[in-house]
Scaffold this active site. Sequence first.
Site, PDB file in Angstrom:
ATOM      1  N   GLU A  52       0.884  -1.156   0.000  1.00  7.03           N
ATOM      2  CA  GLU A  52       0.000   0.000   0.000  1.00  7.03           C
ATOM      3  C   GLU A  52       0.925   1.210   0.000  1.00  7.03           C
ATOM      4  O   GLU A  52       1.624   1.471   0.982  1.00  7.03           O
ATOM      5  CB  GLU A  52      -0.900  -0.025   1.242  1.00  7.03           C
ATOM      6  CG  GLU A  52      -1.883   1.111   1.297  1.00  7.03           C
ATOM      7  CD  GLU A  52      -2.730   1.090   2.570  1.00  7.03           C
ATOM      8  OE1 GLU A  52      -3.507   2.038   2.772  1.00  7.03           O
ATOM      9  OE2 GLU A  52      -2.606   0.138   3.362  1.00  7.03           O
ATOM     10  N   ASP A  63      -5.903   8.328   9.389  1.00  6.57           N
ATOM     11  CA  ASP A  63      -4.562   7.973   9.850  1.00  6.57           C
ATOM     12  C   ASP A  63      -4.282   8.512  11.250  1.00  6.57           C
ATOM     13  O   ASP A  63      -4.686   9.619  11.599  1.00  6.57           O
ATOM     14  CB  ASP A  63      -3.507   8.515   8.881  1.00  6.57           C
ATOM     15  CG  ASP A  63      -3.614   7.855   7.514  1.00  6.57           C
ATOM     16  OD1 ASP A  63      -3.833   6.633   7.488  1.00  6.57           O
ATOM     17  OD2 ASP A  63      -3.482   8.558   6.498  1.00  6.57           O
TER      18      ASP A  63
END
Length: 270
Positions: A52, A63
């Site tokens: 990724e 995140d």
Amino acid sequence: MRGMQGISALFARAKEQGRAAFLPYFPIGYPTYTDSVEMIAAMAAEGVDGFEIGIPFSDPLADGPLIQAATQVALENGITVKQCLEAVRELRARGVDQPMLLMGYLNPLLAYGLERFVKEAKAAGADGFIVPDLPPEEAAELAQLCAWEDLALVFFLAPTSSAARVELVAQQATGFIYVVSLTGVTGVRTDLPPGLTEFIGRVRQHAHNVPLVMGFGISKPEHARRMNDLVDGFIVGSAMVRAGGQGIEAVRTLARDLRHALDENSPESV
């Protein structure tokens, strides 16, 4: 093999070996552009199954603190969407053959131009996309572009997802479904949350054989070993980024430890 074929082969190979596939996350541009490319190449040499590849963004809602800090450094280093595509091209030129999915938020992709982005990503050697803030209800344009280019478009499910939501994502996701291990943001955690087996079982009832890849909180070899019996693959992000702050050897060691842990209870190791 590239695109959907390459991703399907990734999971088939791991399944034949009786283990989950390991796909580390790493953002381009952290600590520097050159460092990030070197670290991804080092992980590839350790036999990880895919990647990724993070496109830095100023407001990465999904995140946690480690990845937010790293992507901020990347932005301060001047990293752009175009440079992320160039990094994929450079990694392919260096012989990195594992599937690479570009992970980025929608705004930079819209600014770049979705059609231009998809075509240039394929030309660079990318195999698909993970866009955390793009729900399937709003993904028709990008999904069509990906279908034309035979690239994957991954959607998310969380433990709070309803049966109807699971069914919708299972119908529209290509490549794999990203199952989030918990509600919240990414981050290194000591223990995985309870209830994962029930959650994964519930998703599999609707998944129509689409591979399930777990992320959020996986950081240690014992976590990786647990993935073998639970899902088709897993993503490690914050722990890889933390290692990236310590240098390439720390990244290489963590990738090796996590990858080798998968073989310790697979049929081939018995």
